[in-house]
Design a protein around this motif. Structure first.
Motif, PDB file in Angstrom:
ATOM      1  N   CYS A 256       0.848  -1.194   0.000  1.00 44.03           N
ATOM      2  CA  CYS A 256       0.000   0.000   0.000  1.00 44.03           C
ATOM      3  C   CYS A 256       0.884   1.245   0.000  1.00 44.03           C
ATOM      4  O   CYS A 256       1.831   1.340   0.787  1.00 44.03           O
ATOM      5  N   CYS A 258      -0.283   4.289   0.598  1.00 44.10           N
ATOM      6  CA  CYS A 258      -0.957   5.365   1.330  1.00 44.10           C
ATOM      7  C   CYS A 258      -0.029   6.090   2.307  1.00 44.10           C
ATOM      8  O   CYS A 258      -0.109   7.318   2.411  1.00 44.10           O
ATOM      9  N   HIS A 261       1.796   8.575   0.248  1.00 42.65           N
ATOM     10  CA  HIS A 261       0.929   9.652  -0.230  1.00 42.65           C
ATOM     11  C   HIS A 261       0.585  10.625   0.903  1.00 42.65           C
ATOM     12  O   HIS A 261       0.617  11.846   0.716  1.00 42.65           O
TER      13      HIS A 261
END
Length: 320
Positions: A256, A258, A261
């Protein structure tokens, strides 16, 4: 015009609903509700059941609107006689007059740096003085000047610092206290920010422009004169730049991205937060805009930090 309207108009000036709406700023529906539910006015009626209001009715409705805008409950004041409504309106006007910031709005500074703490800027419309180097000096003084706002500079923030600041605020009549500091425990910071809305913590470097901007923002907020909405206090940062840089390159068990980000988003928010805090102030309105941008960006940054903390917990990531 009917015969009834003609007879009434000959004896007394009457106004239709459209005129009352235009002159009071109330909607027709609000006027009818106040009439039916609270008996605020008793309009006359034509043969066709059209409402007609006297000049006293118009005055009552105008006063009732002003007073309800100021916070009075309509069910408590609707039946008051006109003289009582005028008296209440005069009292409200006096409260507003006294709360307006003027060139005489006073900031009492407690700092070893003296008046240099706020620098020399004639564009701000408040006065400040720094007669005391420490809180103890101020509390020991037999004569302490009154102030609308306290600004206290200290290297370390402890419970006793807060106790002394509260005592000084009571003596000066200050409605809000700003404390610029360098070091404090996380527990104490969280306690103050959660339980003391009239104590504002300013952590980090004491820049004169930043402190002037904060004083302007708080004085305007105290009086409600600013058009800027209240964006709340400035939360402390939960992640440092080194941690965000580490997260930008981390990989997780479920592949992932995330964390990366969110780290990038936080780096951008933190950069704009610092930029808006350091922006040059050309006048008071400019200072208010920058203070508002600083706060809203800080609140957005905190929301993203909370989201990142939940994500790291879910992913089992420890930054160390």
């Amino acid at each position: 015009m009917s015969d009834i309207e003609s007879d009434q108009s000959a004896n007394e000036e009457l106004f239709g609903t459209a005129t009352v709406v235009a002159r009071t700023g109330l909607t027709a529906a609000r006027i009818r509700m106040w009439e039916k539910r609270y008996g605020a006015v008793e309009p006359q009626r034509t043969e066709t059941k059209r409402r007609l209001y006297t000049r006293e009715d118009l005055q009552r409705l105008s006063l009732l609107r002003s007073l309800t805008d100021a916070g009075h409950a309509i069910n408590r004041i609707a039946a008051h006689p006109l003289d009582r409504l005028r008296s209440l309106a005069a009292e409200e006007a006096e409260v507003v007059r006294r709360s307006q910031p003027t060139a005489d709005s006073r900031v009492l500074v407690v700092s070893e740096t003296g008046n240099a703490l706020l620098g020399d800027d004639s564009s701000v419309d408040f006065e400040w003085s720094c007669p005391f180097a420490t809180l103890q000096d101020a509390l020991d003084s037999p004569a302490v000047p009154g102030a609308d706002l306290l600004l206290i500079e200290t290297d370390t923030l402890f419970e006793e610092t807060l106790d002394s600041a509260r005592l000084l605020a009571e003596r000066t009549g200050a409605r809000r206290t700003l404390i610029a500091y360098r070091f404090a425990t996380r527990e104490l910071e969280q306690s103050v920010r959660g339980d003391n809305p009239d104590v504002i913590l300013l952590h980090g470097q004491r820049d004169a422009g930043r402190l002037r901007r904060e004083c302007v923002f708080q004085l305007e907020a105290l009086t409600g004169r600013s058009d800027m909405p209240d964006a709340g206090a400035i939360p402390e940062r939960l992640f440092g730049s080194a941690q965000l840089a580490k997260l930008a390159n981390i990989s997780t068990a479920v592949d992932c991205e995330c964390p990366r980000h969110l780290a990038e988003l936080l780096k951008g928010l933190s950069a704009f937060e610092s930029y808006s805090e350091a922006c040059e102030d050309r006048n008071k309105d400019d200072a208010l805009v920058h203070a508002y941008l600083h706060r809203t960006t800080a609140q957005a940054r905190r929301s993203m930090e909370d989201a990142l903390q939940h994500l790291l917990k879910a992913e089992g990531i420890e930054l160390g």
